[in-house]
Design an enzyme around this catalytic site. Structure first.
Site, PDB file in Angstrom:
ATOM      1  N   ARG A   8       0.637  -1.397  -0.107  1.00  0.00           N
ATOM      2  CA  ARG A   8       0.394   0.277  -0.029  1.00  0.00           C
ATOM      3  C   ARG A   8       0.732   1.360   0.231  1.00  0.00           C
ATOM      4  NH1 ARG A   8      -4.724  -2.230   0.313  1.00  0.00           N
ATOM      5  NH2 ARG A   8      -5.024  -3.888   1.598  1.00  0.00           N
ATOM      6  N   ASN A   9       2.221   0.706  -0.022  1.00  0.00           N
ATOM      7  CA  ASN A   9       3.479   2.225   0.297  1.00  0.00           C
ATOM      8  C   ASN A   9       3.081   2.568  -1.501  1.00  0.00           C
ATOM      9  OD1 ASN A   9       5.665   3.724  -0.192  1.00  0.00           O
ATOM     10  ND2 ASN A   9       6.389   2.871   1.360  1.00  0.00           N
ATOM     11  N   LYS A  12       6.188   2.976  -3.443  1.00  0.00           N
ATOM     12  CA  LYS A  12       6.865   1.883  -3.621  1.00  0.00           C
ATOM     13  C   LYS A  12       6.539   1.688  -5.046  1.00  0.00           C
ATOM     14  CE  LYS A  12       8.168  -1.184  -0.655  1.00  0.00           C
ATOM     15  NZ  LYS A  12       8.095  -2.221   0.248  1.00  0.00           N
ATOM     16  N   ASP A  71      10.610  -7.764   0.605  1.00  0.00           N
ATOM     17  CA  ASP A  71      10.694  -7.430   1.728  1.00  0.00           C
ATOM     18  C   ASP A  71      12.363  -6.892   2.142  1.00  0.00           C
ATOM     19  OD1 ASP A  71      10.176  -7.677   5.014  1.00  0.00           O
ATOM     20  OD2 ASP A  71      10.937  -9.773   4.632  1.00  0.00           O
ATOM     21  N   GLY A 155      12.391   4.703   8.079  1.00  0.00           N
ATOM     22  CA  GLY A 155      13.014   4.033   9.228  1.00  0.00           C
ATOM     23  C   GLY A 155      14.503   4.424   9.286  1.00  0.00           C
ATOM     24  N   TYR A 156      15.418   3.468   8.863  1.00  0.00           N
ATOM     25  CA  TYR A 156      16.937   3.633   9.452  1.00  0.00           C
ATOM     26  C   TYR A 156      17.514   4.210   8.231  1.00  0.00           C
ATOM     27  CZ  TYR A 156      15.873   0.064  11.940  1.00  0.00           C
ATOM     28  OH  TYR A 156      15.131  -1.235  12.966  1.00  0.00           O
ATOM     29  N   ASP A 157      17.278   5.323   7.540  1.00  0.00           N
ATOM     30  CA  ASP A 157      17.502   5.668   6.249  1.00  0.00           C
ATOM     31  C   ASP A 157      18.666   7.136   7.193  1.00  0.00           C
ATOM     32  OD1 ASP A 157      16.462   4.385   4.203  1.00  0.00           O
ATOM     33  OD2 ASP A 157      15.374   5.934   4.202  1.00  0.00           O
ATOM     34  N   HIS A 182      19.507  -1.312  -2.735  1.00  0.00           N
ATOM     35  CA  HIS A 182      18.612  -1.972  -2.253  1.00  0.00           C
ATOM     36  C   HIS A 182      17.835  -2.599  -3.130  1.00  0.00           C
ATOM     37  CE1 HIS A 182      17.162  -0.338   1.029  1.00  0.00           C
ATOM     38  NE2 HIS A 182      16.656  -1.351   1.359  1.00  0.00           N
TER      39      HIS A 182
END
Length: 194
Positions: A8-9, A12, A71, A155-157, A182
């Site tokens: 649902r992103n 993306k 994922d 996230g971790y960005d 990635h």
């Protein structure tokens, strides 16, 4: 050919649409918001590939469309590859970026800068209605810094500086990040095989 991306992103979906426009121009990509809702299987596998396949198989079973799913997460060398498949829920609550980042920084507090290497990892899978399956992988190596920088990404960005750069993933433009990420690498490989 109509293909479902099991997410649902919207970001993306847009990213993969751009990649497919170049590599597979006859493919129409839709996200989960464009199909009838169905119960999604929890991500219970121990690998990125296993979770990507779960989601892609679900999509095919419920829509009849060839389905792509991914994922991804952060694998920190000093933490033996963790948070890994648990990246989104590392601090316990699903998708709480601030708590996940705080926990990661706490866990790496005593780790010297030269040993804070990590990589973002992505497994992207496609499952066709005839049962064929394909999984590809992409990685973006780099290091975890001591405090967040940048407002882009998620996230971790804000904590991750890709190899060859002096800015975090959250300080890169979307185009810069997609070129080396990635997920971008995995999606480009997958698009070439569609």
């Amino acid at each position: 050919m109509r293909v479902l991306l099991a997410t649902r992103n919207a970001g993306k979906v847009d990213e993969l649409r751009q990649i497919l426009a170049e590599a597979a121009p006859g493919v129409e990509l839709v996200g989960l918001d464009a199909v009838e809702a169905y119960p999604e299987t929890p991500e219970t596998e121990l690998t990125f590939a296993g979770n990507a396949l779960l989601k892609a198989r679900d999509g095919v079973a419920h829509t009849g469309l060839a389905t792509i799913a991914d994922d991804s997460g952060l694998a920190v060398d000093a933490l033996n590859g963790m948070p890994g498949v648990l990246s989104a829920r590392w601090a316990g609550a699903r998708k709480d970026d601030e708590a996940n980042n705080a926990l990661l920084l706490d866990q790496l507090g005593d780790v010297p800068d030269d040993q804070r290497t990590a990589q973002f990892v992505c497994a992207a899978a496609i499952v066709w209605p005839d049962g064929r399956e394909l999984v590809v992988h992409g990685e973006m190596p780099g290091r975890v810094i001591r405090g967040p920088r940048g407002a882009n990404g998620f996230g971790y960005d804000p904590l991750f500086v890709p190899d060859g750069h002096d800015r975090t993933s959250a300080e890169l433009s979307a185009a810069e990040k997609n070129a080396i990420s990635h997920r971008g690498k995995a999606f480009r490989e997958l698009a070439a095989k569609i």
